[in-house]
Design an enzyme around this catalytic site. Structure first.
Site: not given
Length: 329
Positions: A151, A203
């Site tokens: 990764s 949000k």
């Protein structure tokens, strides 16, 4: 032979510096020691010579290198502060410290960079910072996977000229994950309610105490997809591979032999084989110096205290904060 010559040159610089400092001290502080003041002058001469030797040693270390290859390690999870998502046993070197070591090696005259990778991955931007530092290094850069180069580790390796691995190394995992723990049903059973006070539709997307809507899920998945596109682009550019071939790996990990067959790794070999390859690239014997960040006692104590505090409850509480989604490589 190169190391021996460099050592002689450094000793010569130190000796010259000490002699020059002694002569200056003699001129400043000493004539004939026939009084207490003159005796004090002798002491000052010796002190000045000592200071001069130390200064000369530093100049020699920076100007006359006993190495031509810098080795920098990326160990453990990649993050800005060097701490992984688990409370204990999962600590790596802070990404900023790794970048500093690469830049210090470059400025110190290292002709090649050996980047030793043993990491499962980590945060996106810190991984990219290390990759950029490797790209900016003025000389050949060789990445070497030991146990794991997955990764974020592979993100970094794609910025190097070559990637080597062992036959049994774990390589790949070219993908991105975004995670969020959702406990809204448990909260309802406990009589805990979520009251929203936010400006902006998304949000509080991913907050653990409320159910994730389909719209929010698509929004968060879109972020993951865009980060994945960036990952594929960087690997394709750095490894000179077809982006579709990279996508076909489906973020799987491979042992070194399979990764080599797929073109994810350039060569298989031991640490000695890698050093021989660097010697070929430099057309001279590789003399390797390991660069490690200097950590004072205060820093070590602070990190130890942070690990203990994290183990006692910070890990649990972080699952319930307002920014409930983490994106990692």
């Amino acid at each position: 032979m190169n190391r021996r010559i460099a050592t002689v040159e450094r000793l010569l610089v130190v000796a010259i510096g000490a002699v020059v400092a002694a002569l200056v001290g003699w001129w400043l502080f000493y004539d004939v020691p026939d009084s207490l003041e003159d005796l004090l002058g002798v002491v000052l001469v010796l002190a000045t010579a000592g200071v001069g030797a130390r200064v000369a040693a530093r100049i020699a270390a920076s100007r006359v290198s006993s190495y031509n290859v810098a080795e920098v390690a990326v160990e453990g999870p990649i993050s800005r502060g060097g701490r992984g998502p688990l409370p204990a046993g999962n600590v790596g070197t802070p990404a900023d410290d790794i970048v500093d070591q690469i830049e210090r090696a470059d400025e110190g005259g290292a002709e090649a960079l050996l980047l030793r990778l043993n990491t499962p991955g980590g945060e996106v931007v810190p991984s990219d910072d290390i990759r950029n530092a490797a790209l900016d290094f003025d000389g050949p850069t060789v990445a070497y996977a030991t146990d794991t180069c997955a990764s974020g580790g592979y993100w970094i390796a794609s910025g190097c000229d070559e990637l080597w691995a062992r036959e049994a190394s774990i390589v790949g995992s070219i993908g991105v994950i975004g995670s969020s723990v959702n406990v809204h049903e448990l909260a309802e059973q406990l009589g805990v309610s979520y009251e929203r006070f936010a400006a902006g539709k998304y949000k509080d997307a991913g907050v653990a105490l409320k159910e994730l809507s389909d719209d929010e899920r698509a929004y968060l998945q879109g972020i993951v997809d865009r980060l994945y596109d960036h990952f594929v682009e960087r690997v394709a550019e750095g490894r000179e591979m077809d982006p579709e071939t990279i996508r076909e790996t489906e973020a799987r990990v491979y042992i070194g032999t399979d990764a080599h067959e797929l073109g994810l790794v350039d060569e298989l070999g031991t640490r000695d084989d890698v050093e021989d390859r660097v010697s070929e690239l430099l057309d001279t014997d590789a003399v390797v110096q390991e660069f490690e960040p200097k950590q004072g006692l205060t820093v070590r104590l602070r990190r130890g205290a942070e690990s203990v505090a994290y183990a006692l409850g910070a890990g649990l509480s972080s699952r319930f904060d307002g920014e409930g989604v983490e994106f990692k490589l």
